[in-house]
Enzyme design. Structure first.
Site, PDB file in Angstrom:
ATOM      1  N   ALA A  48       0.850  -1.193   0.000  1.00  0.00           N
ATOM      2  CA  ALA A  48       0.000   0.000   0.000  1.00  0.00           C
ATOM      3  C   ALA A  48       0.884   1.239   0.000  1.00  0.00           C
ATOM      4  O   ALA A  48       2.059   1.182   0.352  1.00  0.00           O
ATOM      5  CB  ALA A  48      -0.907  -0.001   1.222  1.00  0.00           C
TER       6      ALA A  48
ATOM      7  N   GLY B 237      -0.352  -5.152   1.047  1.00  0.00           N
ATOM      8  CA  GLY B 237      -1.610  -5.055   0.315  1.00  0.00           C
ATOM      9  C   GLY B 237      -1.558  -5.734  -1.034  1.00  0.00           C
ATOM     10  O   GLY B 237      -2.585  -6.161  -1.569  1.00  0.00           O
TER      11      GLY B 237
ATOM     12  N   GLU C  47      -2.266  -9.319  -0.312  1.00  0.00           N
ATOM     13  CA  GLU C  47      -3.686  -9.384   0.051  1.00  0.00           C
ATOM     14  C   GLU C  47      -4.561  -9.304  -1.198  1.00  0.00           C
ATOM     15  O   GLU C  47      -5.584  -9.991  -1.300  1.00  0.00           O
ATOM     16  CB  GLU C  47      -4.021  -8.254   1.028  1.00  0.00           C
TER      17      GLU C  47
ATOM     18  N   GLU D 226       3.710  -6.127   7.426  1.00  0.00           N
ATOM     19  CA  GLU D 226       3.090  -5.003   8.140  1.00  0.00           C
ATOM     20  C   GLU D 226       3.588  -4.815   9.565  1.00  0.00           C
ATOM     21  O   GLU D 226       3.673  -3.685  10.064  1.00  0.00           O
ATOM     22  CB  GLU D 226       1.562  -5.159   8.143  1.00  0.00           C
TER      23      GLU D 226
END
Length: 260
Positions: free
Chosen positions: A66, A112, A115, A135
């Site tokens: 992200a 992300g 994910e 993360e």
């Protein structure tokens, strides 16, 4: 208005979606997530689309994570809303899409990005891919379904190890633990995804959608997956494709499905 962060086009009944921020290793920012949400909605509602191939621009990254600069100063409430909106509009929407979505993972799929790949129905990785959820090294945890989908795919022990160590794994390791379906040379990545989609395109579209819905139900704690399967099985009997499929079988010919 034309997309600024993704490329998308329909070819041979496949929606090709490329996250096009190569200079940022295709990191997910708000605008990119908005454009992805629109692309998935298009795929779900366009009868011309029989499947989706999702990848990243260039050879270095599928999605390297992200865009941290956008949320580094967020409050608790803003953090929750960031995750909740992402779940609803993009990640859950991909998982629930009635058209199969294949992630072609070229290079880094981190945070992300992993994910996003895990929300897809099938994952294929190039042999140079590196995958991980780092993360906790930022003082965060995965917020776009990573703790749930990784556990579903590889089991609790391996998920805890990957998330709490923040280590990356290779494509070969990812295939071994069931995180990706196939590992192929980078030059063959898109072709392998197309090979699978071409097989799926020969099958009955409404039956494919029912299968995806039923399989997803097996992982939802508040849904009876067996009951979902029974109802979806029954619905298939009211389709022209069922009539075509059974007639073709009895006539010893290949069926021609129309998705009705």
């Amino acid at each position: 208005m034309a997309n600024q962060n993704i490329l998308s086009e329909i070819r041979d009944n496949v929606l090709y979606v490329t996250i096009n921020r190569e200079h940022k290793l295709n990191a997910l920012n708000k605008d990119t997530l908005t454009e992805l949400a629109e692309a998935i909605e298009l795929a779900a509602n366009n009868d011309e689309v029989r499947g989706v191939l999702l990848t990243g621009a260039g050879e270095k990254a599928f999605v390297a994570g992200a865009d941290i600069s956008e949320f580094s100063n967020y409050s608790i409430e803003e953090g929750e809303e960031l995750a909740r909106a992402g779940h609803k509009n993009v990640f859950d929407a991909i998982e629930s899409c009635p058209k199969p979505v294949i992630a072609a993972i070229n290079g880094f799929a981190l945070g992300g990005g992993l994910e996003l790949a895990m929300a897809c129905h099938i994952r294929i990785a190039s042999d140079n891919a590196k995958l991980g959820l780092p993360e906790v090294s930022l003082g965060l945890i995965p917020g776009y379904g990573g703790t749930q989908r990784l556990t579903q795919l590889v089991g609790k022990g391996k998920a805890i190890e990957m998330i709490t160590t923040a280590d990356m794994i290779t494509a070969a390791q990812a295939e071994k633990i069931g995180l990706v379906n196939y590992t192929v040379p980078q030059a063959e990545l898109i072709a392998k995804a197309e090979e699978i989609l071409n097989k799926i395109k020969l099958r009955a579209p409404l039956a494919v959608a029912s299968a995806i819905k039923s399989i997803n139900a097996s992982l939802q704690y508040d849904v009876d997956g067996f009951e979902t399967e029974i109802k979806e099985f029954g619905k298939c009997f009211d389709t022209l494709d069922f009539k075509e499929g059974t007639t073709a079988f009895l006539e010893k010919r290949k069926p021609v499905f129309i998705g009705k």
